[in-house]
Write a protein that holds these residues in place. Structure first.
Motif, PDB file in Angstrom:
ATOM      1  N   UNK A 610       1.135  -1.657   0.151  1.00  0.00           N
ATOM      2  CA  UNK A 610      -0.299  -0.014   0.016  1.00  0.00           C
ATOM      3  C   UNK A 610       1.303   1.293  -0.524  1.00  0.00           C
ATOM      4  N   UNK A 611       1.549   1.339   0.318  1.00  0.00           N
ATOM      5  CA  UNK A 611       2.341   2.572   1.023  1.00  0.00           C
ATOM      6  C   UNK A 611       3.416   2.744  -0.457  1.00  0.00           C
ATOM      7  N   UNK A 612       3.931   1.787  -1.725  1.00  0.00           N
ATOM      8  CA  UNK A 612       4.421   1.741  -2.392  1.00  0.00           C
ATOM      9  C   UNK A 612       3.542   2.124  -3.616  1.00  0.00           C
ATOM     10  N   UNK A 613       3.030   2.150  -3.761  1.00  0.00           N
ATOM     11  CA  UNK A 613       1.510   1.927  -4.626  1.00  0.00           C
ATOM     12  C   UNK A 613       1.158   3.586  -4.495  1.00  0.00           C
ATOM     13  N   UNK A 614       1.284   3.546  -6.694  1.00  0.00           N
ATOM     14  CA  UNK A 614       0.408   4.698  -6.709  1.00  0.00           C
ATOM     15  C   UNK A 614      -0.641   4.724  -6.827  1.00  0.00           C
ATOM     16  N   UNK A 615      -1.039   5.841  -6.114  1.00  0.00           N
ATOM     17  CA  UNK A 615      -2.620   6.083  -5.422  1.00  0.00           C
ATOM     18  C   UNK A 615      -3.514   6.593  -6.371  1.00  0.00           C
ATOM     19  N   UNK A 616      -2.690   7.182  -7.709  1.00  0.00           N
ATOM     20  CA  UNK A 616      -3.644   7.580  -8.980  1.00  0.00           C
ATOM     21  C   UNK A 616      -4.030   6.273  -9.744  1.00  0.00           C
ATOM     22  N   UNK A 617      -2.925   5.428  -9.911  1.00  0.00           N
ATOM     23  CA  UNK A 617      -3.433   4.526 -10.101  1.00  0.00           C
ATOM     24  C   UNK A 617      -4.094   3.078  -9.582  1.00  0.00           C
ATOM     25  N   UNK A 618      -3.626   2.853  -8.074  1.00  0.00           N
ATOM     26  CA  UNK A 618      -4.159   1.771  -6.841  1.00  0.00           C
ATOM     27  C   UNK A 618      -4.872   2.673  -6.433  1.00  0.00           C
ATOM     28  N   UNK A 619      -6.336   2.609  -6.212  1.00  0.00           N
ATOM     29  CA  UNK A 619      -7.187   3.311  -5.355  1.00  0.00           C
ATOM     30  C   UNK A 619      -8.546   1.665  -5.078  1.00  0.00           C
ATOM     31  N   UNK A 620      -9.871   1.510  -4.460  1.00  0.00           N
ATOM     32  CA  UNK A 620     -10.252   0.438  -3.991  1.00  0.00           C
ATOM     33  C   UNK A 620     -10.241  -0.694  -4.622  1.00  0.00           C
ATOM     34  N   UNK A 621     -10.513  -1.270  -5.577  1.00  0.00           N
ATOM     35  CA  UNK A 621     -10.528  -2.514  -6.064  1.00  0.00           C
ATOM     36  C   UNK A 621      -8.922  -3.006  -6.607  1.00  0.00           C
ATOM     37  N   UNK A 622      -8.909  -1.801  -6.902  1.00  0.00           N
ATOM     38  CA  UNK A 622      -7.150  -2.659  -7.589  1.00  0.00           C
ATOM     39  C   UNK A 622      -6.829  -2.215  -7.071  1.00  0.00           C
ATOM     40  N   UNK A 623      -6.191  -1.782  -5.989  1.00  0.00           N
ATOM     41  CA  UNK A 623      -5.477  -1.710  -4.631  1.00  0.00           C
ATOM     42  C   UNK A 623      -5.625  -3.014  -4.055  1.00  0.00           C
ATOM     43  N   UNK A 624      -6.592  -3.633  -3.825  1.00  0.00           N
ATOM     44  CA  UNK A 624      -6.918  -4.474  -3.091  1.00  0.00           C
ATOM     45  C   UNK A 624      -5.981  -6.560  -4.260  1.00  0.00           C
ATOM     46  N   UNK A 625      -6.625  -5.891  -4.938  1.00  0.00           N
ATOM     47  CA  UNK A 625      -5.884  -6.565  -6.234  1.00  0.00           C
ATOM     48  C   UNK A 625      -3.938  -6.609  -5.682  1.00  0.00           C
ATOM     49  N   UNK A 670      -9.285  -1.453   7.184  1.00  0.00           N
ATOM     50  CA  UNK A 670      -8.240  -0.956   8.469  1.00  0.00           C
ATOM     51  C   UNK A 670      -6.922   0.391   6.990  1.00  0.00           C
ATOM     52  N   UNK A 671      -7.162   0.348   6.094  1.00  0.00           N
ATOM     53  CA  UNK A 671      -6.579   1.279   5.644  1.00  0.00           C
ATOM     54  C   UNK A 671      -7.596   2.611   5.208  1.00  0.00           C
ATOM     55  N   UNK A 672      -8.449   2.094   4.581  1.00  0.00           N
ATOM     56  CA  UNK A 672      -9.823   3.153   3.786  1.00  0.00           C
ATOM     57  C   UNK A 672     -10.565   3.218   4.498  1.00  0.00           C
ATOM     58  N   UNK A 673     -11.230   3.282   5.959  1.00  0.00           N
ATOM     59  CA  UNK A 673     -12.162   3.345   6.562  1.00  0.00           C
ATOM     60  C   UNK A 673     -11.834   3.541   7.868  1.00  0.00           C
ATOM     61  N   UNK A 674     -11.070   2.453   8.238  1.00  0.00           N
ATOM     62  CA  UNK A 674     -10.244   3.420   9.922  1.00  0.00           C
ATOM     63  C   UNK A 674      -8.849   4.294   9.724  1.00  0.00           C
ATOM     64  N   UNK A 675      -7.881   4.077   9.197  1.00  0.00           N
ATOM     65  CA  UNK A 675      -7.478   5.398   8.346  1.00  0.00           C
ATOM     66  C   UNK A 675      -7.539   6.175   7.495  1.00  0.00           C
ATOM     67  N   UNK A 676      -8.569   6.405   6.845  1.00  0.00           N
ATOM     68  CA  UNK A 676      -9.411   7.076   5.680  1.00  0.00           C
ATOM     69  C   UNK A 676      -8.499   7.745   5.393  1.00  0.00           C
ATOM     70  N   UNK A 677      -7.898   6.031   5.067  1.00  0.00           N
ATOM     71  CA  UNK A 677      -6.702   6.294   3.539  1.00  0.00           C
ATOM     72  C   UNK A 677      -5.824   7.030   3.648  1.00  0.00           C
ATOM     73  N   UNK A 678      -5.141   7.452   4.553  1.00  0.00           N
ATOM     74  CA  UNK A 678      -4.040   7.938   4.979  1.00  0.00           C
ATOM     75  C   UNK A 678      -2.971   7.093   5.133  1.00  0.00           C
TER      76      UNK A 678
END
Length: 720
Positions: A610-625, A670-678
């Motif tokens: 998650x920390x290394x992923x590019x947020x403009x590309x990896x979001x939602x289901x793509x980040x899960x994948x 955890x990441x999106x709800x608890x940490x608000x995507x931060x």
């Protein structure tokens, strides 16, 4: 005054004190050898504490009481020439006659003349103020009365005799008793309920002008200069401060002293001198000395009997109050709640039996650092007062550690209401003035952060409470668990011995206020301090099953099932769910005590992805994948034995689905709800809290599985 002198003498020269009579006898013989005393007198006597008591009492009466009275009468005669001249009364000679020891008067006179004889013979030395004549008289009296055991009756007879001689003399003079200044101070300062005395403006102006006049007169050189108190510059009687009245340090500079003068001693008023005397008494009672007493942050604990209090329970409380001596939350109290096999018991019965460590029936024989008032035994009281001293670290936090814990514990033990305050003035006159059972008056933030409020009902103490839809844990269990964790992690062994290091308690309290998961973070810190790979499973159980629920009201430990029951609102939910999800497809190689890195590999890989992923590309289901793909690659290496770990599924399709479930929960819940995507929160302390918690939950699950396998193996071996 003579009666008080007798009580003081017998109290100071108690049976535990050693006698110095033999040394007094030896010194008299040395004076005899120098030719100062006649050689034909026998001054030999042995050590006997009765001699010391009689001698010191006689010296106190003759030199301190009578001689000072004579000085006051002579001063009065100088002011008033019409007063009769004081008759010559030698107290020592009168006691000699009263004791029928007239035959020893020559020896007594010779002893009194020692200093003068030394000067006449041009010899060095002096008696140093030691009442040798009284020691000699006491020894001779006991020699003639060998059956005497208690000297109190003898001294009381002397007091009665001397009163008959002194009172007719003193009644001829009107001497101040020395308390006029205090009476005036009380009249001016003390305000009683219901009194509304209004001071006229003219009186206030006159008081101010008098103070200004006194100050100017103190600065005046030469004749007419007036002494002024260096502490309060009051108009009360002022004298030069003696060295014995200086509490701790050399006398310091004061601008109320004459500039350019050679006098280093300060001047002090009678009121300030009384205050100094009271401080010395308090210092002696609390066993504190010097700067430690001056810097001491005393916290005052008040006990208020409850509404159903009876005369019988009042006697019980009086006895318990007198015996309270424990002023530290130390390892003995911690071990009362936590056994050697790391089993904790924080139930009400356990708190009710802790009084054995707090109350000592023989506290008089030991050092008692608490400061208490002496209450009448047969009178019911509305409250009891006790001051608790600080420890070696006299900070606000350290000074509240034991008082705040006792405030919650004593309602369980003594059936009282309690108040803890920094003020020596009681906040309430009786328990009917406040509804709650515990009141922490201006408690420091560290304790407020843990217990969440200032006032507590009786049922709150061990059950917690609910307010605005939020549940709060039991404050007494919170403090007990927090203190135990602190002693585990922050206590140290220094050069001066064991140090609880309470100065670091604020950090622990703030962390636990932020999240209860810090319990596992501090367990991990303990592991690092010990220099071991991991904690014993018993220690992990203690922190997980017993300490953690003290801070999380939505988590309970079921002792029958030996498992945690975690509510939906609990902060333990995410770590527990994550551990359950990744344990379905991954395990560390070792069954017993695996390394932390091996235990937490799926967590570390998921967070790193998650920390290394590019947020403009990896979001939602793509980040899960992306997270699922990274974890599945780990499992590929595990299957190929190129990475440490054990796989749980031989069918990769089933494994792929469990990996996806884990990735879905980690990213979405955890990441999106608890940490608000931060991602900053994921890279900081929050992730460390999850890692520490998951690690110890994993080890607990491993232990349960290992026990089950061992039982099965034992059953199989038995059947075969």
């Amino acid at each position: 005054m003579q009666d008080l002198s007798l009580d003081a003498t017998l109290r100071i020269l108690n049976s535990n004190k050693g006698s110095v009579a033999k040394s007094r006898s030896d010194n008299l013989e040395k004076f005899q050898q120098k030719g100062v005393l006649p050689a034909d007198y026998d001054f030999k006597f042995a050590d006997d504490i009765r001699i010391d008591r009689l001698a010191e009492f006689g010296d106190l009466v003759s030199r301190k009481i009578w001689d000072e009275t004579v000085s006051r009468i002579e001063a009065a005669c100088k002011k008033d020439k019409t007063l009769p001249k004081i008759p010559n009364l030698d107290i020592t000679n009168k006691v000699v006659e009263f004791w029928n020891l007239v035959e020893y008067l020559p020896q007594v006179r010779a002893i009194k003349q020692i200093n003068q004889s030394l000067k006449e013979n041009k010899l060095k030395g002096n008696t140093g103020g030691v009442p040798y004549e009284w020691y000699y008289l006491a020894a001779k009296y006991l020699q003639h009365h060998p059956g005497v055991e208690d000297v109190r009756e003898i001294c009381e007879q002397v007091i009665t005799y001397l009163k008959s001689l002194i009172e007719p003399i003193v009644t001829q003079y009107q001497l101040a008793d020395g308390w006029d200044d205090l009476r005036l101070w009380v009249e001016r300062v003390v305000m009683l309920p219901g009194s509304h005395e209004v001071v006229a403006i003219t009186n206030q102006t006159e008081t101010f002008l008098n103070e200004l006049s006194n100050y100017n007169a103190a600065k005046k050189p030469g004749r007419g200069r007036q002494l002024i108190c260096s502490i309060s510059h009051s108009a009360y009687t002022v004298t030069e401060q003696m060295e014995s009245a200086v509490l701790f340090t050399p006398q310091v500079y004061t601008n109320k002293q004459m500039l350019g003068g050679s006098n280093a001693k300060r001047n002090i008023s009678s009121i300030a001198a009384v205050e100094m005397m009271l401080r010395q008494i308090l210092m002696n009672q609390t066993q504190a000395v010097g700067k430690r007493f001056e810097d001491g942050k005393y916290r005052y604990l008040y006990f208020y009997p409850t509404y159903y209090f009876t005369p019988e329970t009042n006697k019980f409380l009086q006895k318990a109050y007198t015996g309270i001596a424990q002023t530290r939350f130390d390892t003995s109290i911690r071990n009362h709640f936590i056994s050697k096999d790391f089993q904790a018991n924080l139930g009400q019965e356990r708190y009710q039996s802790v009084d054995a460590f707090l109350i000592d029936e023989n506290s008089q024989a030991k050092v008692n650092r608490t400061f208490k008032l002496s209450y009448p035994e047969n009178q019911p009281l509305t409250f009891y007062f006790m001051a608790l001293p600080p420890g070696r670290d006299s900070t606000d936090t350290e000074s509240w550690v034991m008082p705040s814990w006792l405030a919650f514990a004593f309602p369980m033990i003594l059936d009282v209401k309690t108040v803890v305050s920094e003020s020596p003035i009681p906040p309430f006159n009786d328990g009917a003035e406040f509804e709650e059972s515990v009141f922490l008056d201006s408690v420091p933030h560290a304790f407020r952060a843990l217990v969440r409020r200032d006032r507590f009902r009786l049922d709150y103490i061990l059950e917690g409470w609910e307010e605005n839809g939020i549940r709060y844990p039991a404050p007494l269990n919170i403090l007990t668990a927090a203190y135990a964790i602190h002693l585990d992690v922050n206590a140290r062994q220094g050069k001066s011995g064991y140090d609880a290091n309470w100065g670091r308690f604020t950090e622990l309290a703030t962390d636990l206020e932020t999240s209860p998961l810090y319990v596992f973070s501090y367990l991990n810190r303990w592991v690092r301090n010990q220099g071991v790979e991991t904690a014993r499973i018993e220690k992990i159980r203690l922190y997980t099953y017993h300490f953690y629920p003290c801070f999380d009201p939505y988590t309970k430990y079921d002792s029958n099932l030996e498992k945690l029951i975690v509510g939906e609102e609990s902060t333990l939910n995410h770590p527990k769910k994550l551990t359950e999800l990744y344990r379905k497809f991954y395990r560390a190689n070792k069954r017993y005590n695996p390394k932390s890195n091996a235990v937490l590999k799926p967590i570390d890989i998921a967070s790193e992805t998650i920390l290394k992923a590019e947020l403009s590309v990896f979001q939602g289901e793509t980040l899960v994948a992306a997270v699922a793909a990274s974890v599945f690659k780990l499992m590929d290496r595990v299957h190929a034995s190129t990475a440490e770990g054990r796989w749980m599924f031989s069918k990769r399709e089933e494994e792929r689905q469990t990996v996806l479930d884990f990735a879905q929960y980690f990213v979405v819940e955890v990441f999106e709800k608890s940490f608000a995507g931060d991602r900053a929160r994921l890279a900081g302390r929050q992730l460390n809290l999850i890692r520490d918690t998951c690690e110890f939950l994993y080890r607990l699950e491993d232990d349960i599985e290992n026990q089950s396998k061992n039982e099965q193996e034992n059953d199989t071996a038995t059947q075969n």
